[in-house]
Enzyme design. Structure first.
Site, mmCIF file in Angstrom:
data_model
loop_
_atom_site.group_PDB
_atom_site.id
_atom_site.type_symbol
_atom_site.label_atom_id
_atom_site.label_comp_id
_atom_site.label_asym_id
_atom_site.label_seq_id
_atom_site.Cartn_x
_atom_site.Cartn_y
_atom_site.Cartn_z
ATOM 1 N N ARG A 41 -4.788 -32.605 -4.501
ATOM 2 C CA ARG A 41 -5.848 -32.136 -4.113
ATOM 3 C C ARG A 41 -5.869 -30.281 -4.156
ATOM 4 O O ARG A 41 -6.813 -29.923 -4.431
ATOM 5 C CB ARG A 41 -6.686 -32.625 -3.078
ATOM 6 C CG ARG A 41 -7.129 -34.063 -3.368
ATOM 7 C CD ARG A 41 -7.885 -34.732 -2.392
ATOM 8 N NE ARG A 41 -8.483 -35.879 -2.604
ATOM 9 C CZ ARG A 41 -9.348 -36.919 -1.996
ATOM 10 N NH1 ARG A 41 -9.725 -36.105 -0.945
ATOM 11 N NH2 ARG A 41 -9.716 -38.030 -2.410
ATOM 12 N N ASP A 144 -22.653 -31.518 8.185
ATOM 13 C CA ASP A 144 -21.559 -31.884 7.441
ATOM 14 C C ASP A 144 -20.629 -30.560 7.657
ATOM 15 O O ASP A 144 -21.047 -29.409 7.713
ATOM 16 C CB ASP A 144 -21.657 -32.360 6.159
ATOM 17 C CG ASP A 144 -20.533 -33.230 5.496
ATOM 18 O OD1 ASP A 144 -20.484 -34.409 5.497
ATOM 19 O OD2 ASP A 144 -19.535 -32.628 5.068
#
Length: 274
Positions: A41, A144
């Site tokens: 990633r 978030d």
């Protein structure tokens, strides 16, 4: 020019530093078995930024005083998978059991809202149960840690396929159909968008709402945390809830091994005592 080959392997020492940074800043528990995932990633960021190594990228992140690079690293490490009416039993509980007992304002926190499908589903469900006249009573905070996910959530625009699980009559009630370059997309109607306040928030921080919430949705995020971090988070949630308020977790998450004040209601459903 890259200082090391693009396919450089993430070393154990480099992984340890990145894992420690993720844990200290947002509670993400990257066990050693996650090294290949982190390598995959973050590898794209290594190539895009033309960094010579994971170590150089790490140093760049911690040196950035704006916090934007850290946010980008965390965005890359976390999975923002969600969908409308995901784990539908929670929305049925909200409509049929929780909301009818609330007088006046209805205050709900979607504490890990990702790209927004959860808070929009909450708003749709409440209006469906209470009617359009109740819109002014509904206050939803959606938060978030990911700036990228929040930007999508706040825009409230999604491809038609994303709404496949909604009841057939909901799109015409709650969505606007796009045209021209937005053909095949829908956007949440303004009266629904006004119900939700989006905010970037790190769940490791202490939060004191002006008024406690009636419901907190925190689903499929505690799986990233170790036991101690989960326990601290759950107890902070208790302080943010009205007596009798509900905490809804993901179906794969349990509070069984944690010390907390909540009463068990059913799998993934907990209630603060009255």
């Amino acid at each position: 020019m890259r200082l090391r080959p693009a396919n450089e392997i993430l070393s154990p020492a480099e992984f340890a530093r990145i894992a420690d940074l993720a844990w200290r800043t947002c509670g993400i528990d990257l066990k050693n078995g996650k090294r290949e995932l982190v390598q995959a990633r973050l590898g794209k960021k290594i190539r895009q930024g033309n960094f010579g190594s994971f170590e150089h990228y790490y140093e760049h992140v911690v040196a950035d005083t704006t916090g934007e690079e850290l946010t980008g690293l965390l965005d890359a490490l976390t999975t923002n998978f969600t969908s409308f009416l995901r784990e539908a039993a929670h929305f049925d509980l909200l409509r049929k059991t929780i909301v009818p007992g609330i007088k006046g304002e209805i205050r709900i926190w979607s504490a890990a809202c990702s790209t927004g499908e959860e808070p929009w589903s909450i708003a749709f469900s409440l209006v469906e149960e209470l009617g359009l006249s109740a819109a002014d009573r509904i206050q939803i905070m959606a938060s978030d840690i990911s700036s990228r996910a929040l930007a999508i959530a706040e825009r409230g625009a999604y491809e038609a396929e994303c709404f496949r699980d909604l009841p057939k009559d909901w799109p015409s009630k709650y969505l606007l159909r796009g045209s021209d370059r937005w053909e095949g997309w829908f956007r949440v109607k303004p009266f629904i968008r006004r119900m939700i306040e989006f905010r970037r928030f790190n769940l490791m921080e202490t939060f004191h709402p002006l008024r406690p919430f009636h419901v907190i949705f925190c689903r499929n995020v505690m799986i990233y945390f170790d036991k101690d971090t989960q326990e601290q988070l759950v107890n902070r949630f208790a302080c943010c809830l009205e007596p009798g308020g509900y905490l809804l977790t993901g179906h794969s998450e349990s509070l069984t091994r944690l010390e907390h004040p909540f009463q068990y209601v059913s799998p993934s459903v907990y209630r603060r005592p009255l």
